[in-house]
Scaffold this active site. Structure first.
Site, PDB file in Angstrom:
ATOM      1  N   LYS A 141       9.216   0.507  22.638  1.00  0.00           N
ATOM      2  CA  LYS A 141       9.397   1.935  22.918  1.00  0.00           C
ATOM      3  C   LYS A 141       8.150   2.588  23.507  1.00  0.00           C
ATOM      4  O   LYS A 141       8.239   3.519  24.297  1.00  0.00           O
ATOM      5  CB  LYS A 141       9.860   2.653  21.651  1.00  0.00           C
ATOM      6  CG  LYS A 141      11.278   2.265  21.245  1.00  0.00           C
ATOM      7  CD  LYS A 141      11.712   2.968  19.990  1.00  0.00           C
ATOM      8  CE  LYS A 141      13.179   2.690  19.691  1.00  0.00           C
ATOM      9  NZ  LYS A 141      13.486   1.274  19.577  1.00  0.00           N
ATOM     10  N   GLU A 200       6.400  11.366  18.572  1.00  0.00           N
ATOM     11  CA  GLU A 200       6.733  12.188  19.723  1.00  0.00           C
ATOM     12  C   GLU A 200       7.315  13.508  19.241  1.00  0.00           C
ATOM     13  O   GLU A 200       7.750  13.639  18.090  1.00  0.00           O
ATOM     14  CB  GLU A 200       7.741  11.481  20.640  1.00  0.00           C
ATOM     15  CG  GLU A 200       9.106  11.250  20.021  1.00  0.00           C
ATOM     16  CD  GLU A 200      10.018  10.448  20.927  1.00  0.00           C
ATOM     17  OE1 GLU A 200       9.534   9.879  21.906  1.00  0.00           O
ATOM     18  OE2 GLU A 200      11.227  10.396  20.633  1.00  0.00           O
ATOM     19  N   ASN A 260      19.389   9.453  11.854  1.00  0.00           N
ATOM     20  CA  ASN A 260      19.173   8.796  13.145  1.00  0.00           C
ATOM     21  C   ASN A 260      20.109   7.617  13.379  1.00  0.00           C
ATOM     22  O   ASN A 260      19.920   6.861  14.333  1.00  0.00           O
ATOM     23  CB  ASN A 260      17.709   8.331  13.280  1.00  0.00           C
ATOM     24  CG  ASN A 260      16.733   9.458  13.052  1.00  0.00           C
ATOM     25  OD1 ASN A 260      16.828  10.497  13.693  1.00  0.00           O
ATOM     26  ND2 ASN A 260      15.812   9.277  12.112  1.00  0.00           N
ATOM     27  N   GLU A 277      18.594   5.833  27.150  1.00  0.00           N
ATOM     28  CA  GLU A 277      18.935   6.939  26.264  1.00  0.00           C
ATOM     29  C   GLU A 277      18.092   8.170  26.589  1.00  0.00           C
ATOM     30  O   GLU A 277      16.897   8.070  26.862  1.00  0.00           O
ATOM     31  CB  GLU A 277      18.727   6.530  24.805  1.00  0.00           C
ATOM     32  CG  GLU A 277      19.568   5.310  24.415  1.00  0.00           C
ATOM     33  CD  GLU A 277      19.660   5.116  22.914  1.00  0.00           C
ATOM     34  OE1 GLU A 277      18.996   5.867  22.165  1.00  0.00           O
ATOM     35  OE2 GLU A 277      20.402   4.216  22.491  1.00  0.00           O
ATOM     36  N   GLU A 318      14.459   6.288  25.223  1.00  0.00           N
ATOM     37  CA  GLU A 318      14.152   4.870  25.133  1.00  0.00           C
ATOM     38  C   GLU A 318      15.193   4.098  25.928  1.00  0.00           C
ATOM     39  O   GLU A 318      16.204   4.658  26.360  1.00  0.00           O
ATOM     40  CB  GLU A 318      14.163   4.385  23.676  1.00  0.00           C
ATOM     41  CG  GLU A 318      15.529   4.521  22.996  1.00  0.00           C
ATOM     42  CD  GLU A 318      15.489   4.178  21.520  1.00  0.00           C
ATOM     43  OE1 GLU A 318      14.382   4.050  20.978  1.00  0.00           O
ATOM     44  OE2 GLU A 318      16.561   4.055  20.918  1.00  0.00           O
ATOM     45  N   ASN A 365      17.530   0.594  25.519  1.00  0.00           N
ATOM     46  CA  ASN A 365      17.964  -0.526  24.703  1.00  0.00           C
ATOM     47  C   ASN A 365      18.359  -1.664  25.622  1.00  0.00           C
ATOM     48  O   ASN A 365      19.317  -1.546  26.396  1.00  0.00           O
ATOM     49  CB  ASN A 365      19.141  -0.123  23.809  1.00  0.00           C
ATOM     50  CG  ASN A 365      18.684   0.762  22.667  1.00  0.00           C
ATOM     51  OD1 ASN A 365      17.950   0.328  21.782  1.00  0.00           O
ATOM     52  ND2 ASN A 365      19.083   2.022  22.700  1.00  0.00           N
ATOM     53  N   PHE A 423      25.813   9.096   1.026  1.00  0.00           N
ATOM     54  CA  PHE A 423      26.062   7.999   1.955  1.00  0.00           C
ATOM     55  C   PHE A 423      25.333   6.711   1.565  1.00  0.00           C
ATOM     56  O   PHE A 423      24.937   5.936   2.429  1.00  0.00           O
ATOM     57  CB  PHE A 423      25.686   8.396   3.385  1.00  0.00           C
ATOM     58  CG  PHE A 423      26.456   9.570   3.894  1.00  0.00           C
ATOM     59  CD1 PHE A 423      27.662   9.393   4.549  1.00  0.00           C
ATOM     60  CD2 PHE A 423      25.990  10.860   3.703  1.00  0.00           C
ATOM     61  CE1 PHE A 423      28.390  10.480   5.009  1.00  0.00           C
ATOM     62  CE2 PHE A 423      26.709  11.959   4.155  1.00  0.00           C
ATOM     63  CZ  PHE A 423      27.914  11.760   4.810  1.00  0.00           C
TER      64      PHE A 423
END
Length: 667
Positions: free
Chosen positions: A116, A200, A235, A275, A288, A290, A348
């Site tokens: 990244k 960031e 995320n 992305e 980023e 992938n 969750f």
């Protein structure tokens, strides 16, 4: 073209690749760990090779074992799926040295984009707009705090080699940066073998939009379409769709062209995803890339008709890309829900165990609506603690976004799973959410719409009426069946009472069930309305499918004492039907008291105790971290819910705990 390929992965993506390879006439080899010996992908493949213990670090992540499996079976190429070795530059290099083709991008592209930090540098060089941040490696919590203060809060701490939501934390203060740095670094080392973390700027109210690209080994590269992945939790993407309800044609083109420019700059030659984080004003910044197939790739396939796995295989075999940019046409709308083994009512937390019931909705296309279910499990299979908790990806496609959402809601209602906890009720609730249906999205959607976590709502309005009508229909059907059998034994006819009191938890519905030549009609409710009810359901089936009035619905039904537990459109309730006399007695029954666990810290999921931050006699404040429990590659920080003093410790670091095991006790 290859004669045989090996899939260096497991679960639903391994099954997905096998399906395309089979259609192309290519034989497949599966690999499996001890935990996956009886897995679906092992049965689906033409051959299977055992590669080690359950832990991924000793099986799926060991390059030498994958190479040896190829040599043993004569596999000419390897598809990595996603996760595991899919973005490790060393993997395609090792395969190349052994004379085996990697079905993915070249090592140089992985090195440039898979990291990244390096990918952001490459994006800036290619004149792709990027998010402000610090692209160097951060060495300490203090260093992270200093950078965050310079950039300005909130910030995102992110593992350089990360993906899938692992090793990512949002921080709004110095304390959160320090803690988030430690957790992100630890998760990154555990999941990827690389603990580098960078920082960031976190864009407020952002939308997560990604562009699918396809490149070949002859210099051709196109962008296929965008996907919106803004519905996320921690995320981790939960619901995805294509196209995005935010973008117009011009913004879509600009994002696509930037994605292609970046891909060409690094010589990208496979399927990949660029992305972007987008503002509500359609501004966008590179996030980023992938360098692999994405979990959410089915929605792109559904609206374009392009099989991305097939294109990856063909490109790896040296073929020229079969599509030019103008060949890509978008058709309709597609929605994907990720079905996870997790308990949405307990923050969750992951759930493990055996799938005693697994009955997905029927796949296929009817009247312009398509249902697709990508999965790697079956009834009787086990969800273990070793891997990602995804059970399936449920995908719907329709001419419009509204129709695709409605189809997704119906398919979720028809998806029966038991034996473990799962997030289907939560996904169904999202499908009914007005903000979701209007397309007013951001990555903060779940946090804002469910600020106190998820609690399945009580049935209300039309949903409650439909559920009560179905409960009355089920009770009437079963009562009629029992009396028919008893009457046959007694040699006479026994009549079934038509009056019913239906209780949905504490909601009461007084109804009458009328049976005529045209079927069953449930009459009553608050407005005295009549609802014809029709279904082919039989006792024992986990899903009731039929019509109530003129509405086609699916309702999940699980037997309980004197009734069924029902779930429909995100709402759930224990449904019981009584005669009027029975209902009067039920009202006199005392309620059971729930055990008081307010002075205990319970383990919310099966997992490993990574750390204990409390000692006997220690005074703790609400919100203070007490323990860290690792489950399914994620570290979960357990915090004090109120002020108190620790009375006793019932667990220690390194313990493997079951759900609801007591970790510590307060005075």
């Amino acid at each position: 073209m290859f004669d045989k390929i090996l899939i260096a992965n497991r679960g639903e993506i391994a099954c997905r690749v096998i399906k395309t390879a089979r259609r192309m006439g290519i034989k497949t080899v599966a690999v499996y760990s001890d935990a996956d010996r009886d897995a679906v992908h092992v049965d689906m493949a033409d051959e299977a090779v055992h590669i080690g213990p359950a832990a991924a670090a000793e099986s799926y992540l060991v390059i030498e074992k994958i190479v040896e499996a190829c040599k043993r079976t004569g596999a000419q190429a390897v598809h990595p799926g996603y996760g595991f070795l899919s973005e490790r530059e060393a993997f395609p290099k090792a395969l190349a040295e052994a004379g085996i083709v990697f079905i993915g991008p070249n090592p140089g592209a992985i090195a440039a984009m898979g990291d990244k930090i390096e990918s952001k540098k490459a994006a800036a060089a290619a004149k792709v707009s990027t998010v402000p941040g610090f692209l160097g490696v951060i060495e300490s919590p203090e260093h992270a705090v200093a950078i965050a203060e310079e950039i300005g809060f909130p910030v995102m701490l992110k593992a350089s080699a990360g993906g899938g939501g692992k090793g990512m934390r949002i921080a709004h203060s110095k304390d959160e940066v320090a803690e988030g740095f430690a957790r992100a670094k630890s998760e990154a080392a555990s999941s990827f073998g690389d603990d580098r973390v960078f920082v960031e700027k976190f864009i407020t109210q952002p939308r997560h939009i990604e562009i699918q690209v396809l490149g070949d080994k002859h210099g051709n590269c196109i962008w296929v379409s965008e996907r919106e992945c803004s519905i996320q939790r921690r995320n981790q993407k939960v619901v995805e769709e294509a196209p995005s309800p935010l973008l117009d044609a011009e913004t879509r083109r600009l994002m696509g062209e930037q994605a292609v420019a970046l891909a060409k700059a690094v010589g990208y030659d496979s399927a990949g995803t660029v992305e972007f984080v987008a503002g509500q004003d359609k501004s966008f910044y590179f996030l980023e890339m992938n360098t692999r197939l994405q979990v959410e790739h089915p929605v792109t396939e559904m609206i374009t008709g392009i099989d991305l796995v097939e294109e990856m295989i063909r490109v790896a075999a040296g073929e020229t890309l079969r599509y030019a940019q103008d060949d890509v046409k978008l058709d309709g709308w597609s929605i994907e829900s990720r079905i996870y083994a997790e308990d949405p009512t307990r923050n969750f937390l992951p759930s493990t165990g055996r799938l005693t019931i697994y009955r997905p909705p029927e796949e296929g296309s009817v009247d312009g609506i398509t249902v697709r279910n990508d999965t790697g499990v079956e009834a009787g299979g086990e969800i273990s603690i070793y891997y990602d908790p995804m059970i399936a990806k449920l995908v719907t496609h329709a001419p419009t976004r509204e129709a695709a959402i409605d189809a997704q809601a119906r398919a979720l209602d028809a998806f029966a799973i038991d034996g473990i906890r799962h997030n289907i009720p939560f996904l169904t609730a999202i499908m009914q959410n007005p903000r979701w249906r209007e397309g007013r999205l951001s990555t903060a959607f779940i946090a804002e719409e469910f600020p106190d976590g998820f609690v399945a709502p009580a049935p209300d309005g039309a949903v409650a009426t439909r559920m009560a009508a179905v409960a009355a229909w089920i009770d009437y059907l079963e009562a009629k069946r029992k009396r028919t059998l008893t009457g046959q034994m007694m040699g006479r006819t026994l009549h079934v009472s038509r009056e019913r009191v239906v209780m949905l938890d504490k909601q009461r519905f007084d109804v009458t069930v009328d049976e005529g030549r045209d079927g069953v009609v449930v009459i009553g409710f608050s407005d005295g309305a009549s609802y014809p009810v029709a279904s082919g359901w039989r006792p024992g089936r986990p899903v009731w499918e039929g019509t109530v009035g003129d509405v086609a619905i699916a309702v999940q039904v699980r037997p309980i004492v004197n009734g069924v537990f029902m779930q429909h459109q995100g709402a759930s309730a224990a449904a019981k039907a009584f005669t009027a006399a029975e209902a009067r007695f039920v009202e006199l029954m005392p309620e059971k008291k729930v055990a008081d666990t307010s002075k205990q810290l319970l383990c919310p999921m099966p997992g490993l105790v990574k750390a204990l931050m409390a000692a006997v006699g220690q005074e703790v404040k609400a919100g203070e971290p007490l323990a860290i429990v690792e489950a399914m590659k994620m570290e979960n920080v357990l915090r004090a819910e109120r002020d108190g003093t620790v009375k006793a410790l019932h667990a220690k670091e390194g313990d493997s705990l079951a759900v609801d095991a007591v970790i510590l006790e307060f005075a």
